[in-house]
Scaffold this motif. Structure first.
Motif, PDB file in Angstrom:
ATOM      1  N   THR A  11      22.094  45.766  26.748  1.00  0.00           N
ATOM      2  CA  THR A  11      23.064  46.557  25.998  1.00  0.00           C
ATOM      3  C   THR A  11      22.408  47.047  24.720  1.00  0.00           C
ATOM      4  OG1 THR A  11      24.987  45.378  26.867  1.00  0.00           O
ATOM      5  CG2 THR A  11      25.276  46.532  24.775  1.00  0.00           C
ATOM      6  N   TYR A  12      22.503  48.342  24.490  1.00  0.00           N
ATOM      7  CA  TYR A  12      21.936  48.953  23.291  1.00  0.00           C
ATOM      8  C   TYR A  12      23.076  49.425  22.389  1.00  0.00           C
ATOM      9  CZ  TYR A  12      17.546  49.058  25.884  1.00  0.00           C
ATOM     10  OH  TYR A  12      16.429  48.711  26.596  1.00  0.00           O
ATOM     11  N   LEU A  13      23.123  48.891  21.179  1.00  0.00           N
ATOM     12  CA  LEU A  13      24.108  49.303  20.183  1.00  0.00           C
ATOM     13  C   LEU A  13      23.407  50.197  19.175  1.00  0.00           C
ATOM     14  CD1 LEU A  13      26.967  49.066  18.968  1.00  0.00           C
ATOM     15  CD2 LEU A  13      26.146  47.048  17.712  1.00  0.00           C
ATOM     16  N   LEU A  14      23.804  51.463  19.127  1.00  0.00           N
ATOM     17  CA  LEU A  14      23.147  52.444  18.270  1.00  0.00           C
ATOM     18  C   LEU A  14      21.639  52.461  18.528  1.00  0.00           C
ATOM     19  CD1 LEU A  14      25.067  51.942  14.895  1.00  0.00           C
ATOM     20  CD2 LEU A  14      25.338  53.801  16.543  1.00  0.00           C
ATOM     21  N   GLY A  15      21.284  52.303  19.796  1.00  0.00           N
ATOM     22  CA  GLY A  15      19.885  52.398  20.190  1.00  0.00           C
ATOM     23  C   GLY A  15      19.092  51.111  20.103  1.00  0.00           C
ATOM     24  N   GLU A  16      19.688  50.043  19.561  1.00  0.00           N
ATOM     25  CA  GLU A  16      18.978  48.775  19.404  1.00  0.00           C
ATOM     26  C   GLU A  16      19.538  47.727  20.370  1.00  0.00           C
ATOM     27  OE1 GLU A  16      16.345  48.306  17.513  1.00  0.00           O
ATOM     28  OE2 GLU A  16      16.441  50.367  16.758  1.00  0.00           O
TER      29      GLU A  16
END
Length: 226
Positions: A11-16
């Motif tokens: 899972t990437y949150l704002l790309g991270e």
């Protein structure tokens, strides 16, 4: 002994990449379901204005409400114009072709498409044209640059489904719908599908809002222009 299993999705949150992200984004539970504007309403066909004030309760509320509205509508992306706002903001929550989840928001997005990536034709729909899907060619890659709600810089590079989402949502903020890219014949077919399916789609949104113990948004019986 070595074990060779399937790759675990990320899972990437704002790309991270993040660990243990909830199935329902936290913003969804803080927000309210809003009515999604529909093709023909002026706000959808007007370019947005840039956000100039960050870390405000108003901006945070808008983003929360957009996440909730997207969840209720079973969407993967939503632009501020789709909830009646003229601010340059979109949110997204989708699972890509590899099973990875991408979640976040982008304020003041600017789009750069990858012209060297192989174009892709896929069925595409829009929450503002409920129940309609048409084949549409899009660039296979794109980069979005902008900031988060606190003004922190963002640069998100995507391919495939995620790139399609970024292109679709950023163009919303320029006053363009996917419908605008279709041939006249496909445009008419999309409206036909909308007319046939709209009632069931809106009923589904109503049911999901109730399941989340939230007040459903109210929609007119007929779409704009009918």
């Amino acid at each position: 002994m070595w074990s060779f299993g399937k790759r675990k999705p990320v899972t990437y949150l704002l790309g991270e990449p993040v660990e243990d992200y909830p199935a329902i984004a936290p913003e969804v539970l803080r927000g309210r379901p809003l009515r999604i504007t529909e093709i023909g309403e002026p706000v959808l066909h007007t370019p947005t204005r840039r956000v100039t004030e960050f870390s405000t309760p108003e901006l945070a509320r808008l983003i929360d409400d957009m996440f909730t509205t997207m969840e209720v509508a079973e969407g993967v992306g939503l632009a501020a114009t789709q909830v009646g706002s003229d601010l340059r903001v979109f949110v997204y929550d989708l699972t890509d072709e590899n099973g990875d989840r991408h979640v976040g928001h982008v304020v003041n997005p600017e789009l750069e498409v990858d012209l060297e990536a192989e174009p892709e034709v896929e069925e595409e729909g829009c929450l503002s044209v409920p129940g309609a899907f048409e084949p549409l060619e899009r660039p296979g890659g794109a980069t979005v640059r902008g900031v988060d709600q606190h003004g922190g810089p963002l640069q998100l590079t995507a391919t495939g489904y995620l790139a399609r989402c970024f292109i679709h949502e950023t163009q919303h903020l320029d006053g363009l719908l996917y419908w605008d890219h279709l041939s006249p014949e496909l445009q008419q077919d999309a409206l036909r599908q909308r007319d046939e399916n709209r009632a069931n789609v809106l009923a589904g949104r109503h049911e999901i809002a109730i399941e989340l113990e939230m007040a459903p948004a109210e929609y007119p019986e007929q779409p704009p222009g009918k």
